[in-house]
Design a protein around this motif. Sequence first.
Motif, PDB file in Angstrom:
ATOM      1  N   TRP A 247      51.459 -23.545  -3.512  1.00  0.00           N
ATOM      2  CA  TRP A 247      52.800 -23.936  -3.066  1.00  0.00           C
ATOM      3  C   TRP A 247      53.590 -22.663  -2.762  1.00  0.00           C
ATOM      4  N   MET A 248      54.519 -22.754  -1.846  1.00  0.00           N
ATOM      5  CA  MET A 248      55.390 -21.636  -1.515  1.00  0.00           C
ATOM      6  C   MET A 248      56.823 -22.119  -1.407  1.00  0.00           C
ATOM      7  N   GLY A 249      57.757 -21.195  -1.608  1.00  0.00           N
ATOM      8  CA  GLY A 249      59.160 -21.554  -1.497  1.00  0.00           C
ATOM      9  C   GLY A 249      60.054 -20.343  -1.410  1.00  0.00           C
ATOM     10  N   LEU A 250      61.241 -20.558  -0.846  1.00  0.00           N
ATOM     11  CA  LEU A 250      62.287 -19.540  -0.779  1.00  0.00           C
ATOM     12  C   LEU A 250      63.416 -19.948  -1.705  1.00  0.00           C
ATOM     13  N   VAL A 251      63.976 -18.980  -2.408  1.00  0.00           N
ATOM     14  CA  VAL A 251      65.013 -19.227  -3.397  1.00  0.00           C
ATOM     15  C   VAL A 251      66.333 -18.683  -2.862  1.00  0.00           C
ATOM     16  N   PRO A 252      67.413 -19.452  -2.940  1.00  0.00           N
ATOM     17  CA  PRO A 252      68.702 -18.959  -2.452  1.00  0.00           C
ATOM     18  C   PRO A 252      69.153 -17.721  -3.208  1.00  0.00           C
ATOM     19  N   GLY A 253      69.625 -16.719  -2.450  1.00  0.00           N
ATOM     20  CA  GLY A 253      70.091 -15.485  -3.049  1.00  0.00           C
ATOM     21  C   GLY A 253      68.996 -14.544  -3.467  1.00  0.00           C
ATOM     22  N   ASN A 254      67.746 -14.811  -3.087  1.00  0.00           N
ATOM     23  CA  ASN A 254      66.623 -13.974  -3.475  1.00  0.00           C
ATOM     24  C   ASN A 254      65.798 -13.636  -2.240  1.00  0.00           C
ATOM     25  N   ARG A 255      65.414 -12.371  -2.099  1.00  0.00           N
ATOM     26  CA  ARG A 255      64.713 -11.917  -0.896  1.00  0.00           C
ATOM     27  C   ARG A 255      63.202 -12.030  -0.982  1.00  0.00           C
ATOM     28  N   GLY A 256      62.681 -12.576  -2.029  1.00  0.00           N
ATOM     29  CA  GLY A 256      61.241 -12.718  -2.146  1.00  0.00           C
ATOM     30  C   GLY A 256      60.750 -14.057  -1.639  1.00  0.00           C
ATOM     31  N   VAL A 257      59.457 -14.113  -1.341  1.00  0.00           N
ATOM     32  CA  VAL A 257      58.758 -15.363  -1.038  1.00  0.00           C
ATOM     33  C   VAL A 257      57.883 -15.664  -2.247  1.00  0.00           C
ATOM     34  N   TRP A 258      58.114 -16.815  -2.876  1.00  0.00           N
ATOM     35  CA  TRP A 258      57.458 -17.128  -4.141  1.00  0.00           C
ATOM     36  C   TRP A 258      56.292 -18.086  -3.902  1.00  0.00           C
ATOM     37  N   VAL A 259      55.167 -17.727  -4.509  1.00  0.00           N
ATOM     38  CA  VAL A 259      53.919 -18.458  -4.314  1.00  0.00           C
ATOM     39  C   VAL A 259      53.401 -18.917  -5.666  1.00  0.00           C
ATOM     40  N   GLY A 260      53.137 -20.205  -5.774  1.00  0.00           N
ATOM     41  CA  GLY A 260      52.488 -20.749  -6.957  1.00  0.00           C
ATOM     42  C   GLY A 260      51.098 -21.230  -6.607  1.00  0.00           C
ATOM     43  N   TRP A 261      50.149 -21.034  -7.496  1.00  0.00           N
ATOM     44  CA  TRP A 261      48.771 -21.399  -7.184  1.00  0.00           C
ATOM     45  C   TRP A 261      48.056 -21.903  -8.440  1.00  0.00           C
ATOM     46  N   GLU A 262      47.002 -22.650  -8.183  1.00  0.00           N
ATOM     47  CA  GLU A 262      46.153 -23.174  -9.254  1.00  0.00           C
ATOM     48  C   GLU A 262      44.700 -23.023  -8.843  1.00  0.00           C
ATOM     49  N   LYS A 263      43.898 -22.432  -9.725  1.00  0.00           N
ATOM     50  CA  LYS A 263      42.473 -22.302  -9.478  1.00  0.00           C
ATOM     51  C   LYS A 263      41.740 -23.561  -9.937  1.00  0.00           C
ATOM     52  N   ARG A 264      40.489 -23.650  -9.554  1.00  0.00           N
ATOM     53  CA  ARG A 264      39.709 -24.836  -9.884  1.00  0.00           C
ATOM     54  C   ARG A 264      39.483 -24.980 -11.378  1.00  0.00           C
ATOM     55  N   ASP A 265      39.468 -23.848 -12.109  1.00  0.00           N
ATOM     56  CA  ASP A 265      39.247 -23.923 -13.550  1.00  0.00           C
ATOM     57  C   ASP A 265      40.513 -24.207 -14.331  1.00  0.00           C
ATOM     58  N   GLY A 266      41.648 -24.475 -13.628  1.00  0.00           N
ATOM     59  CA  GLY A 266      42.885 -24.820 -14.298  1.00  0.00           C
ATOM     60  C   GLY A 266      43.851 -23.672 -14.476  1.00  0.00           C
ATOM     61  N   GLN A 267      43.479 -22.439 -14.120  1.00  0.00           N
ATOM     62  CA  GLN A 267      44.389 -21.311 -14.250  1.00  0.00           C
ATOM     63  C   GLN A 267      45.524 -21.436 -13.227  1.00  0.00           C
ATOM     64  N   VAL A 268      46.757 -21.268 -13.707  1.00  0.00           N
ATOM     65  CA  VAL A 268      47.949 -21.375 -12.871  1.00  0.00           C
ATOM     66  C   VAL A 268      48.657 -20.039 -12.860  1.00  0.00           C
ATOM     67  N   GLY A 269      49.129 -19.621 -11.708  1.00  0.00           N
ATOM     68  CA  GLY A 269      49.807 -18.341 -11.593  1.00  0.00           C
ATOM     69  C   GLY A 269      50.902 -18.370 -10.547  1.00  0.00           C
ATOM     70  N   VAL A 270      51.720 -17.318 -10.583  1.00  0.00           N
ATOM     71  CA  VAL A 270      52.824 -17.148  -9.641  1.00  0.00           C
ATOM     72  C   VAL A 270      52.769 -15.743  -9.083  1.00  0.00           C
ATOM     73  N   THR A 271      53.018 -15.623  -7.784  1.00  0.00           N
ATOM     74  CA  THR A 271      53.005 -14.340  -7.088  1.00  0.00           C
ATOM     75  C   THR A 271      54.271 -14.215  -6.240  1.00  0.00           C
ATOM     76  N   ARG A 272      54.828 -13.016  -6.238  1.00  0.00           N
ATOM     77  CA  ARG A 272      55.997 -12.737  -5.401  1.00  0.00           C
ATOM     78  C   ARG A 272      55.581 -11.863  -4.226  1.00  0.00           C
ATOM     79  N   ALA A 273      55.986 -12.269  -3.022  1.00  0.00           N
ATOM     80  CA  ALA A 273      55.680 -11.510  -1.805  1.00  0.00           C
ATOM     81  C   ALA A 273      56.991 -11.041  -1.191  1.00  0.00           C
ATOM     82  N   ALA A 274      57.076  -9.761  -0.884  1.00  0.00           N
ATOM     83  CA  ALA A 274      58.245  -9.174  -0.223  1.00  0.00           C
ATOM     84  C   ALA A 274      57.860  -8.792   1.196  1.00  0.00           C
ATOM     85  N   VAL A 275      58.635  -9.263   2.169  1.00  0.00           N
ATOM     86  CA  VAL A 275      58.386  -8.992   3.587  1.00  0.00           C
ATOM     87  C   VAL A 275      59.569  -8.210   4.127  1.00  0.00           C
ATOM     88  N   ASP A 276      59.268  -7.103   4.825  1.00  0.00           N
ATOM     89  CA  ASP A 276      60.321  -6.259   5.383  1.00  0.00           C
ATOM     90  C   ASP A 276      59.743  -5.440   6.527  1.00  0.00           C
TER      91      ASP A 276
END
Length: 901
Positions: A247-276
């Motif tokens: 999943w991806m989303g933009l947050v008001p007032g924040n310059r990052g692009v936030w990414v949520g992911w889930e692997k097949r084994d159930g591991q869940v994580g979040v990653t921040r991407a900065a574009v400039d």
Amino acid sequence: MEDIQSGRYGSEAPAETSKAGLRRMRRIHAQPPSLGSTHRGAMNPLTSDLIYSAPPHSRVQGYLTSSVFSASRPRPLPTPSVLTPPKQLSLSPDGRWSVFFHPNPSDEGGTLAIYSSTIYSPLSTPNNVVPLATFPLISRPLAVTHLYPPRIHLVNGRAPPFGPKPPPNHDSTREPTFLVLQSSGLLLFHPQAIPTPGPIQIDGQIPISAGETWTMNVLRAPLHMRWHAAAGGVVPPEDGWSVDRGWMGLVPGNRGVWVGWEKRDGQVGVTRAAVDVDSQGHYFIQVTPMPSLPRTDQAANYLQSIVFVAPPNIKNDKIVKNEDGAGDVQMNGSDGPSDLSSGNCESVKAVLIYHETEGSSSSSCSRTVVHTFERREVNLAEGFREIGSGGGDVVSSYDWGTLPQATTDARPAGTTIVALYPLPAVPPHSHSLAVVSHLSGLLLVHIDLLSQEWFIFRESIDLDEVEGEMDIDLIVSQGVKRGQLGLAALLRKEGGPVLVVQPSIEGQAALSILSGSTSATSLGLEEASGIILAERQGVDWSDVIRDVCGSTWSGEQHELVSGILRGVYELAIEEIHIDEQDLLLRVQIALFSVAKDVRLDLASDILRLSEVSSLVDKCATFEEDGRISFDLDSIWPLIGAMEWVVTILAGAMRQTIIYGAKLEWSSAQDNEDEEDPSSVLILAHPTFRALSLRLLSQLNQLTTFLSTLERPILQPESRALPDPTQRDPMATIVARERIKDAAYAMGFDILEWGKGLEHVSNQGLSEDQQRLSLLELDLKPLQATIPGLLSALPSSSALFLSPEQNALSPSPGQNYDGITFQRLSNAYLNGNLRVKCDRCESSTDELGSMPPSITTTTGNEDPGNIPSPWITWKRAFAQGCLCGGRWSRVERNKVGRGGAE
């Protein structure tokens, strides 16, 4: 062989028993669908058209589009025949670009294609639709997020910006910028400028200066490691790491692009991407994985979605006025509306929505787990503080961490989220519109994802039309995105879409309350506020008009329409960048169309008179010596438009004379009972009379200019021949005689009627009477001034003896093109299919000779090839009628005004 679960080479996994397989299949069948950040369809903000995927078992594959304004038949969305039917769609927030994924028939990969908004033209076919760019993908996109969305206008100001800051030379009309999430990582698609040499001079022509062309470029970055990707940089390693969902989303007032992911084994994580962009104007993307999240039991907790929201900041939100008077929402007490990441602390909350099955029972519910990610300055130890660069100051260091105490766990008993659409622009920026399954059935509700109790902000809406269906997607119109009145569309997998009128969130104030207006009644203020906010945003407000006919009985619509018109007019007067008269006419046309009101034709004619006057101004040039000249390449279109104007004004003049005769032979009471709209209003109302005088003056100026013109002009346009490119002296002579005959053919003298209209007095007419007549297009409030009007105007019998018109002829507005004002040809009138506006019901034949790509601008055009004002006019109304409606193909027996049988 490779173990798919672990991603390593090892021994073969043990075979699954029949009981274990049965339990797994039951669990898969019982789990709700994933709430993806990319939806099955969209509502085009430029036209409010609904775009949705065709049912799997229908004969049409791909996507369908239909208008929410009128009950038109869905139209298949054309895509190139060389590509497979698209299966995924992502529409840019401004509606200018569409990203489709065309899957390969043999593997999991496919083609990502970018299309301009011309794909939605009614004349687009698979043969003339050409994508802006195509890219091969090895797997389907898990999510697509467009960058640099326009800031949403709210009642109390503008919402904070979402995501990365646009570069200085950003132009959304040129090419899109978006991120694609795949199982192996992120792909950044962005425009890149390529310098072109210059100046160049060919065959003595005007030199072409040095410039730049634009092309689409792609950068790739992983999700599970820190990475900096730029053009010409190191390619990410292929280590086999992949995710199953994302999943991806933009947050008001924040310059990052936030990414949520889930692997097949159930591991869940979040990653921040900065574009400039760097100092050279080249794009780059920086990826930062967040700290690990705790694992959950997959058997009892199915992750439905990850939604990123801003921290609670209701008390810290404030409104700051800009130079243009518009407000900006500043969050967390920041110094400006730019973002939160400029300070020492940046905080974002990730809401994980789980579908939980409690124990061995069949009861289940949705619950949320909120994790807070915070970026703070790192405190260095004393030994490290002494380490400096040449004795200078120590550079501040920052790192990300989680706040365990900020984790919440909300469990609404017996409630399961079936579909979700976040509304991040609405304070406190954690609202969402959701379809929930409850003991009483499916409900459409507003919820707060950060609330312990999932507080519902307004009464829920029962969804009896989709009762029993769980595979549903939810999309919303522009009004709902700002918390106002609008439409919500429920997209079913097997059936067609279901439109639901969605009220505004409780507590949302109307614009008139904030502005202090007291003359407008409360009826219709909510709809009027939605229209004004959409005008500020520059988007279509057809969803508000559809709400009027969808939530009001026909017997109550007249009173509601009057309230909306009054509210729109009074609110528009206070807006600096909105022409209240133009907006009022367009809203009248839309409301009269849905209400089947007989005033529709009159409102449409008045709006077109105003637009023709604006067109003449655009084609005119005011010389230093006081003379007025006109664009030589727009002469013939101006003559055609002026001939239509003379037709309308001559009809109003004849109706005025007839109306005066009726007053002499009948009582005033008999005329007050007349309810049909009259074109006499064009001459009787002071505002419309001033417009008529302006048009007569412009016609006189154009006639004077052509009478002394000694330069060649372009020949008239013809649909059977290519557009003329060379000027002809004979065309000037013919045009001179043509414009002289325009008024004569209709039987009135320009100067005589102009002087008569100038001497009409408004004495005895109050402002309230003028406004009431303007809002209702009613002649009754002006009855006191009718005798003065009749005495000031000349009574010419030539109006009834003219070769073109007479008193018994049909409406003068019929059989004229809605774009060019030219008479429609007999071949077009006798054809089976026509292009018709779904609001004012005008028809046009111009789109048949205008390719859909004529409105496309990619930034690669020759800057020296500036189109004429007339060409610009045609391009502006090629995709939509000047009244705000959309062009659509209809059968011959369904065509109304502008081409009636």
